[in-house]
Write an enzyme that holds these catalytic residues in place. Structure first.
Site, PDB file in Angstrom:
ATOM      1  N   GLY A  46       1.067  -1.077  -0.517  1.00  7.20           N
ATOM      2  CA  GLY A  46       0.120   0.059   0.366  1.00  7.20           C
ATOM      3  C   GLY A  46       1.059   0.943   0.093  1.00  7.20           C
ATOM      4  N   GLN A  51       2.794  10.095   0.889  1.00  3.71           N
ATOM      5  CA  GLN A  51       4.047   9.358   1.654  1.00  3.71           C
ATOM      6  C   GLN A  51       4.808   9.956   0.540  1.00  3.71           C
ATOM      7  OE1 GLN A  51       1.799   5.760   1.910  1.00  3.71           O
ATOM      8  NE2 GLN A  51       4.260   5.345   3.010  1.00  3.71           N
ATOM      9  N   CYS A  92       5.636  -0.650   7.096  1.00  4.57           N
ATOM     10  CA  CYS A  92       5.917   0.692   6.291  1.00  4.57           C
ATOM     11  C   CYS A  92       7.050   1.323   5.377  1.00  4.57           C
ATOM     12  CB  CYS A  92       5.403   1.717   7.289  1.00  4.57           C
ATOM     13  SG  CYS A  92       4.293   3.423   6.659  1.00  4.57           S
ATOM     14  N   LEU A  93       6.311   1.894   4.192  1.00  5.72           N
ATOM     15  CA  LEU A  93       7.259   2.179   3.596  1.00  5.72           C
ATOM     16  C   LEU A  93       8.284   3.693   3.788  1.00  5.72           C
ATOM     17  CD1 LEU A  93       5.646   1.209  -0.527  1.00  5.72           C
ATOM     18  CD2 LEU A  93       8.009   0.309   1.633  1.00  5.72           C
ATOM     19  N   HIS A 134      -4.329   1.330   7.596  1.00  7.62           N
ATOM     20  CA  HIS A 134      -3.119   2.501   7.698  1.00  7.62           C
ATOM     21  C   HIS A 134      -2.992   3.347   6.553  1.00  7.62           C
ATOM     22  CE1 HIS A 134       1.242   1.065   8.188  1.00  7.62           C
ATOM     23  NE2 HIS A 134       1.134   2.029   6.549  1.00  7.62           N
ATOM     24  N   GLU A 135      -3.388   2.683   5.359  1.00  9.43           N
ATOM     25  CA  GLU A 135      -3.117   3.900   4.260  1.00  9.43           C
ATOM     26  C   GLU A 135      -3.705   5.380   4.359  1.00  9.43           C
ATOM     27  OE1 GLU A 135      -0.382   3.874   2.156  1.00  9.43           O
ATOM     28  OE2 GLU A 135      -0.160   2.027   3.114  1.00  9.43           O
ATOM     29  N   HIS A 138      -2.282   7.782   6.981  1.00  7.61           N
ATOM     30  CA  HIS A 138      -1.244   8.271   5.949  1.00  7.61           C
ATOM     31  C   HIS A 138      -1.785   9.778   6.006  1.00  7.61           C
ATOM     32  CE1 HIS A 138       2.588   6.266   6.383  1.00  7.61           C
ATOM     33  NE2 HIS A 138       2.027   5.479   6.214  1.00  7.61           N
TER      34      HIS A 138
END
Length: 168
Positions: A46, A51, A92-93, A134-135, A138
């Site tokens: 994701g 991000q 997480c990226l 989660h996204e 962000h």
């Protein structure tokens, strides 16, 4: 398509709240394509626009094993339809190299738009529900580390700041 740079914790730009998408044009669709390329190349499941330093309410994901089920959610909102929490090891990226257990509602209903501005709705459970929540976090300036104890969060922050200094 182009791979985009991913912001890393504790970059303050990750805390910016994303604005609604109002234009569903070729520029948006190019951004979606670039976000997918970035996510796949980074081996993520994701990616939120925040991000990649684009503060629009847009996220892409693909939780399939084969990486052949891309999904786009623009201006997403969700409601909890099953209050019971489930624990998942989240990564997480934007917080590379760290995985921690986070509890989130087991099932949600998501309303969003596609890259052409058409409305869509779906129920999500399991990993898909976790990833969407989660996204969306962000997009609201929140990271999975915010669910951790202050000590764990500070430890992760310190290690990433050290890595950033080494690579600068």
């Amino acid at each position: 398509m182009a791979q985009l740079p991913i912001l890393e914790f504790p970059d303050p730009r990750l805390r910016k709240i994303a604005a609604p998408v109002t234009e569903f044009d070729d520029g948006l669709r190019t951004l979606v394509d670039n976000m997918f390329e970035t996510m796949y190349e980074s081996e993520g499941i994701g990616l939120a626009a925040t991000q990649v330093n684009v503060h629009k309410r847009l996220l892409v994901l693909d939780v399939s094993e084969e990486k052949d089920s891309p999904q786009v959610f623009i201006n997403p909102e969700f409601e909890v339809i099953e209050e019971e929490l489930q624990d998942y090891q989240e990564g997480c990226l934007s917080v590379p190299g760290f995985f921690e257990e986070v509890s989130r509602p087991r099932a949600i209903r998501v309303k969003a738009q596609n890259p052409h501005g058409e409305s869509c709705e779906l129920e999500a459970r399991g990993l898909l529900a976790v990833c969407i929540q989660h996204e969306i976090d962000h997009l609201n300036g929140k990271l999975f580390v915010d669910y951790l104890s202050p000590l764990k969060r500070q430890r992760i922050r310190g290690k990433l700041e050290k890595e950033h200094r080494k690579s600068a």
